[in-house]
Design a protein around this motif. Structure first.
Motif, mmCIF file in Angstrom:
data_model
loop_
_atom_site.group_PDB
_atom_site.id
_atom_site.type_symbol
_atom_site.label_atom_id
_atom_site.label_comp_id
_atom_site.label_asym_id
_atom_site.label_seq_id
_atom_site.Cartn_x
_atom_site.Cartn_y
_atom_site.Cartn_z
ATOM 1 N N HIS A 1 8.797 9.776 -5.099
ATOM 2 C CA HIS A 1 9.280 8.984 -6.163
ATOM 3 C C HIS A 1 9.862 6.992 -5.749
ATOM 4 N N TRP A 2 9.037 5.859 -6.042
ATOM 5 C CA TRP A 2 9.158 4.465 -5.568
ATOM 6 C C TRP A 2 9.732 4.077 -6.529
ATOM 7 N N GLN B 1 4.007 6.423 1.546
ATOM 8 C CA GLN B 1 3.796 8.239 0.659
ATOM 9 C C GLN B 1 2.822 8.655 1.581
ATOM 10 N N SER C 1 9.505 -1.901 -4.221
ATOM 11 C CA SER C 1 8.512 -1.919 -3.199
ATOM 12 C C SER C 1 9.011 -1.402 -2.145
ATOM 13 N N ASP D 1 0.642 -1.006 -0.096
ATOM 14 C CA ASP D 1 0.288 0.208 0.376
ATOM 15 C C ASP D 1 0.751 1.609 0.338
ATOM 16 N N LYS D 2 1.499 1.701 -1.336
ATOM 17 C CA LYS D 2 2.130 2.769 -1.327
ATOM 18 C C LYS D 2 1.234 3.825 -1.557
ATOM 19 N N LYS D 3 0.510 4.141 -0.927
ATOM 20 C CA LYS D 3 -0.117 5.287 -0.658
ATOM 21 C C LYS D 3 -0.510 5.995 0.374
ATOM 22 N N SER E 1 5.328 8.730 -7.802
ATOM 23 C CA SER E 1 4.803 9.058 -6.987
ATOM 24 C C SER E 1 3.472 8.867 -6.731
ATOM 25 N N ALA E 2 3.269 8.030 -5.542
ATOM 26 C CA ALA E 2 1.542 7.108 -4.902
ATOM 27 C C ALA E 2 0.533 8.199 -4.764
#
Length: 417
Positions: A200-201, A184, A204, A179-181, A415-416
């Motif tokens: 910026h990812w 972040q 993971s 769950d990157k969002k 970006s997430a």
């Protein structure tokens, strides 16, 4: 007995029975039963009233709830009270170690004053009083999130450091984030310069932050991690909550021209020195692109076997135990460093290295007048080194702290949020 006598006796018996039945149903009997019941009910009401008068109105709430697990280690633990004030709160580990806490000025709440440990069981006992001085008590036990069910992010640069204008905020998580969002969203990076900063990812587990252009010299950058309790992956929660600040130093950018075999060093836009260099040989060219100094070593060992340069016997093509004034430019082994083993004549005339940028220097790293020593002494982590006119490709953005090799549009696309 004659018939007349029998009739008289039966009549008398009937009359007597009627009197007895009537006596059993008179109002006097009801009065007696009702009075006894009233006395019993009144007595119970008095008991209940007395018990109520002895019960405190204070209501204590302990968080997390008794028996909870996977509790956060920063914000979850607290004690509050309504219709009363807290008089005592103790918090201990299951082994009896005390945890320091802070009582609010109005004695309405309490919380630990230190971060809790992961994978630990804690016990809380609280006492409160209402306005009439009657005490209330509550107890709870809970367990904090385990290491297996939590993640942390190792970040750079360090709190309180001063870095160059190219230094990104780079966070490497010890577990894969799905769950990157959410993650972040729990991280904020801002600059006193007002520059827009975007994350910026790269994968993971790595999230970097930077502005469109290099940081403004002299500005202050703030990193806020608010990840406690954030679910980064199913059943895996963040535990970090902290604020980090670092300073951006002078604007130093050094440009290596592989074709001319020189490096021009600028500070705040002005050229302060031009240094002769020897870059990667035609067989092992140096990467092109914008690179950021991520580490500095006055002396370090460089073994070709660690970066894939081996001979037929599997040994490193080189193994130099005391390379002077070395500064890392990539994860894969690109450095800019002093070189004492090559003749003075190669600098400015021949590219001879395995991909590093070499500057003239002496063994022992003890001569401050050497070009390698000067550049080392005048560089800080986060300074930018640009390599151009090499026969090699541009370095990948995630090979070191080199995200500047992506356009702003490419960067923002990762970006997430």
């Amino acid at each position: 007995m004659t018939a007349s006598k029998r009739r008289g006796l039966m009549a008398a018996s009937a009359l007597l029975g009627g009197v007895m039945v009537l006596s059993a149903c008179t109002g006097d009997g009801d009065k007696g039963g009702s009075a006894a019941a009233d006395a019993s009910t009144k007595s119970q009401a008095q008991i209940d009233e007395a018990a109520a008068q002895e019960t405190s109105k204070a209501r204590i709430v302990i968080s997390p709830k008794n028996g909870a697990d996977n509790a956060g280690i920063n914000n979850d633990a607290k004690v509050t009270v309504s219709d009363g004030t807290l008089t005592q709160v103790t918090m201990t580990t299951a082994e009896g170690k005390s945890v320091k806490g802070e009582m609010a000025a109005d004695s309405k709440s309490w919380k630990p004053s230190e971060q809790l440990e992961r994978a630990t069981t804690y016990k809380i006992a609280a006492t409160a009083k209402d306005a009439d001085g009657r005490e209330a008590h509550e107890n709870a036990s809970f367990a904090t999130v385990s290491k297996a069910n939590s993640f942390i992010g190792n970040f750079t640069p360090e709190d309180g450091s001063t870095v160059g204008v190219g230094m990104p905020v780079s966070i490497n998580f010890n577990k894969a984030i799905t769950d990157k969002k959410a993650v972040q969203s729990g991280i904020k990076v801002s600059s006193s310069s007002g520059q827009e900063v975007v994350g910026h990812w790269f994968n993971s587990q790595r999230l970097d932050f930077r502005p469109d252009q290099y940081w403004t010299e002299g500005s202050t950058v703030t990193l806020k991690l608010d990840l406690d309790g954030v679910e980064g992956a199913k059943g895996v929660f963040g535990v970090q909550q902290k604020t980090v600040t670092f300073k951006i130093g002078r604007n130093q950018v050094s440009t290596v021209d592989v074709a001319t075999k020189t490096m021009k060093v600028t500070q705040d836009g002005k050229t302060v020195k031009t240094i002769l260099i020897s870059a990667g040989s035609p067989e092992n060219p140096t990467y092109n692109g914008q690179m950021v100094i991520s580490e500095k070593f006055k002396e370090t060992r460089m073994n070709g076997a660690t970066v894939g340069f081996t001979d037929d016997d599997g040994k490193g093509e080189y193994d130099i135990k005391d390379v002077p004034h070395a500064m890392r430019l990539s994860t894969s082994g690109t450095f800019i460093h002093g070189n004492y083993w090559g003749p003075d004549s190669i600098f400015g005339s021949t590219n001879t290295s395995h991909g590093c940028v070499g500057l003239n220097d002496v063994k022992g790293a003890n001569d401050p007048n050497q070009p390698g020593a000067w550049f080392y002494d005048n560089s800080i982590v986060g300074d930018v080194v640009i390599v151009k006119n090499s026969k090699d490709a541009t370095i990948k953005p995630d090979n070191g702290l080199n995200g500047w090799n992506m356009s702003w549009a490419q960067w923002k696309a990762g970006s997430a949020v």
